[in-house]
Scaffold this active site. Sequence first.
Site, PDB file in Angstrom:
ATOM      1  N   HIS A 126       0.837   9.127   7.940  1.00 61.28           N
ATOM      2  CA  HIS A 126       2.034   9.423   8.744  1.00 61.28           C
ATOM      3  C   HIS A 126       2.761  10.683   8.262  1.00 61.28           C
ATOM      4  O   HIS A 126       3.672  11.158   8.944  1.00 61.28           O
ATOM      5  CB  HIS A 126       3.023   8.262   8.709  1.00 61.28           C
ATOM      6  N   ASP A 163      -6.342   2.337  10.997  1.00 60.77           N
ATOM      7  CA  ASP A 163      -5.094   1.659  10.635  1.00 60.77           C
ATOM      8  C   ASP A 163      -4.405   1.206  11.926  1.00 60.77           C
ATOM      9  O   ASP A 163      -4.550   1.852  12.964  1.00 60.77           O
ATOM     10  CB  ASP A 163      -4.205   2.649   9.874  1.00 60.77           C
ATOM     11  N   HIS A 165      -1.473   1.478  12.799  1.00 66.33           N
ATOM     12  CA  HIS A 165      -0.481   2.459  13.265  1.00 66.33           C
ATOM     13  C   HIS A 165      -1.168   3.802  13.504  1.00 66.33           C
ATOM     14  O   HIS A 165      -2.034   4.211  12.731  1.00 66.33           O
ATOM     15  CB  HIS A 165       0.611   2.632  12.214  1.00 66.33           C
ATOM     16  N   ASP A 252      -4.093  -3.343   8.184  1.00 69.29           N
ATOM     17  CA  ASP A 252      -3.022  -3.978   8.957  1.00 69.29           C
ATOM     18  C   ASP A 252      -3.423  -4.278  10.403  1.00 69.29           C
ATOM     19  O   ASP A 252      -2.616  -4.776  11.182  1.00 69.29           O
ATOM     20  CB  ASP A 252      -1.727  -3.154   8.903  1.00 69.29           C
TER      21      ASP A 252
END
Length: 350
Positions: A126, A163, A165, A252
Site C-alpha cells: 500500500h 492479498d 486488499h 487475509d
Amino acid sequence: MVTKIVYDDIFRLHEMTPGHPESPLRLNAAMHGIQAIKPTDTEIEFLKPEPAELREVCQIHEEKYIEEIRNKSDKGGGFFTLDTTSNRHTYMASLLAAGGGILAIDEITRGSANNVFVLCRPPGHHAEFNRAFGFCFMNNIAIAAKHILNEKKYGRVLIVDYDAHHGNGTQNAFYRSKEVLYIGLHQDGRTLFPGTGFVEEIGEGEGKGYTVNIPMMPSAGDKSFETAFEQIVQPVAESYKPDFVLVSTGFDGHHQDPLAGLGLTIKGIASLNNSLMKIAEMYADGRIAFFLEGGYNLEVIKRATQNLIEELAGIQVKEFSDKFHEKEKHKDYIKTTVKEIEEILIGTLF
Ligand SMILES: [Zn+2]
C-alpha cells in the site's frame, strides 16, 4: 533445490498501536508454521538482509518522505495515518525489509537460491510514492522489481498480488511501465480498503494493458480464484512471458481473516501458490520470490506459511481440513468479471 527465507529479528521490533492487527505476532505465527515442516533433504535456509540503499529506495519513493520516516523514528515514532504509525525501529525495519526483497532477487539471479520467501514486516504494497498507507511504509516488492530492472539481466517482471486488499502502491509505481506487469486479485474496492483496483484500471501510456485488476466479490472463495487464475492470470502470463515472478502474498483472503471478507481456504491459498510456481517454471526458469503482505488470523498465517514453504521447497504440501461454502452466485459473478476484463484488455495482452 534450495529455498531461502529472508528474516531478521528487527522485523519484530517495529510495532504500531497496542492491539494493532499488523503486529510482530504475525511473524511468530509464520515461524511456528515453518518449524512444523518435516525435515527433508531439501535445504531451507534463513538469510539476514542488509538495509536497502537509499538510491534504490528513492527510485520508488520520494526522498523527502523517506526522511520523514527516519525523522519520526529518530524521535521515537509517530502517526502517518490513523492506522499506520511508527516507533523508533520502523525506519530501520523498513530499510531492512526493502533490502530483504533486493537480497531475494540477488540470490535467485546468481543461482544460490531457487526461490525465496521474504518474511519481513512492515509490509509494503500500500506504500505510495510519498506516503505511508495501510500499515505500509516502503514498498518492498516494487523496490525489488525496480532492482531487477536496474540489473538489466531480466526485463519482464510479473507481479501477482493476491492479498485481500488492492496493492495500490505497487500498481501506481509501474502504472506507466510495460517492464512490470501487475496483476491484482483482491476484494472489490467498493467493499474494502483501499477502495481501488477496478477492472478499468489497466495502466496508462506505455503501460496501458500492463495493469490487470480482478476484483472479487465478498465471500468469493477457492473456486472463484481458480476461475480467475485459469481465465485471466494464466493467459495473461502466457502472453507476457515474464522472466521473473514476484508475488505479494497476503493471507487475509482466508475466510477467517478478521479484516477482510473473502472466502479462500488454506488449501485454496496453497493452490494459488502452486499455480504461480508453475507460471514461474514455465516462463521464468522457476525464478520466483514471495513477499509477506497482510493476513491477520495467526492460525491461518501459521498454516499458510507452512504450506507456502513446502510448496517452494518441493515438499509434499500438508493438507489442513478447512471448509468454506462458496455460493453459486459467487462462482457466476467471477465469470462476468472475467468477461469484462477480456473485453477491456483485447488488443493489449489478449
Ligand atoms: Zn491485506
